[in-house]
Design a protein around this motif. Structure first.
Motif, short mmCIF file in Angstrom:
data_model
loop_
_atom_site.label_atom_id
_atom_site.label_comp_id
_atom_site.label_asym_id
_atom_site.label_seq_id
_atom_site.Cartn_x
_atom_site.Cartn_y
_atom_site.Cartn_z
N VAL A 1 0.84 -1.20 0.00
CA VAL A 1 0.00 0.00 0.00
C VAL A 1 0.88 1.25 0.00
O VAL A 1 0.64 2.18 -0.78
N LEU A 2 1.88 1.27 0.87
CA LEU A 2 2.79 2.42 0.91
C LEU A 2 3.44 2.67 -0.45
O LEU A 2 3.48 3.80 -0.93
N ALA A 3 3.95 1.61 -1.06
CA ALA A 3 4.62 1.74 -2.35
C ALA A 3 3.65 2.27 -3.42
O ALA A 3 4.02 3.14 -4.22
N GLU A 4 2.44 1.78 -3.43
CA GLU A 4 1.45 2.23 -4.41
C GLU A 4 1.05 3.69 -4.18
O GLU A 4 0.93 4.47 -5.14
N LEU A 5 0.85 4.07 -2.92
CA LEU A 5 0.51 5.45 -2.61
C LEU A 5 1.66 6.40 -2.98
O LEU A 5 1.44 7.47 -3.54
N GLU A 6 2.88 5.99 -2.67
CA GLU A 6 4.05 6.79 -3.03
C GLU A 6 4.15 6.96 -4.54
O GLU A 6 4.41 8.06 -5.04
#
Length: 152
Positions: free
Chosen positions: A92-97
């Motif tokens: 999720v973090l990677a996608e949001l970033e």
């Protein structure tokens, strides 16, 4: 995706349970706060919600909004309690970033609560810089701020 979308509702409901169990407010009160947050804050072009699905059901998600001209603020990072310890929050973090980067943001800012050591560990492991004394008692700090530069 709009915060009233049916796929986001499990995210907000379980966040309310999580926050109320850690911070003492009633689940209903926390849920209402999450639902009543201005939806425009998380709407394109300045923000968005992301939900990861498994067999059509939401298992993890999060959102971002504009913090300032160059900075996106992450909010509502969540993994369903039955799907934790699978690396979904990292994804999720990677996608949001990546989405914030595509939208032209140069950095990410976020805060987490002092009673969420798992979140603190996640952000540190993902390369976020703590903007507080890591040796201090988190309860003495309040919300724990983090920042990360994007690779643009």
């Amino acid at each position: 995706m709009h915060q009233r979308h049916r796929l986001i509702q499990p995210l907000l409901a379980e966040l309310a349970i999580e926050y109320s169990s850690r911070y003492g407010q009633s689940r209903r009160e926390v849920h209402q706060e999450l639902l009543n947050y201005p939806a425009a804050e998380f709407s394109p072009p300045d923000g968005d919600f992301l939900v990861l699905l498994e067999a059509g059901q939401p298992v993890a998600g999060g959102a971002f909004r504009r913090y300032d001209r160059e900075t996106a603020e992450l909010k509502r990072i969540w993994t369903h309690s039955e799907h934790r310890r699978r690396g979904l929050a990292v994804r999720v973090l990677a996608e949001l970033e990546a989405e914030a980067d595509r939208r032209g943001y140069q950095q990410i800012y976020l805060t987490t609560g002092p009673r969420q050591p798992e979140a603190k560990a996640l952000y540190l492991a993902a390369g976020y810089r703590a903007e507080f004394d890591l040796q201090a008692d988190p309860e003495s700090i309040g919300p724990l701020p983090f920042r990360k530069e994007l690779s643009t």
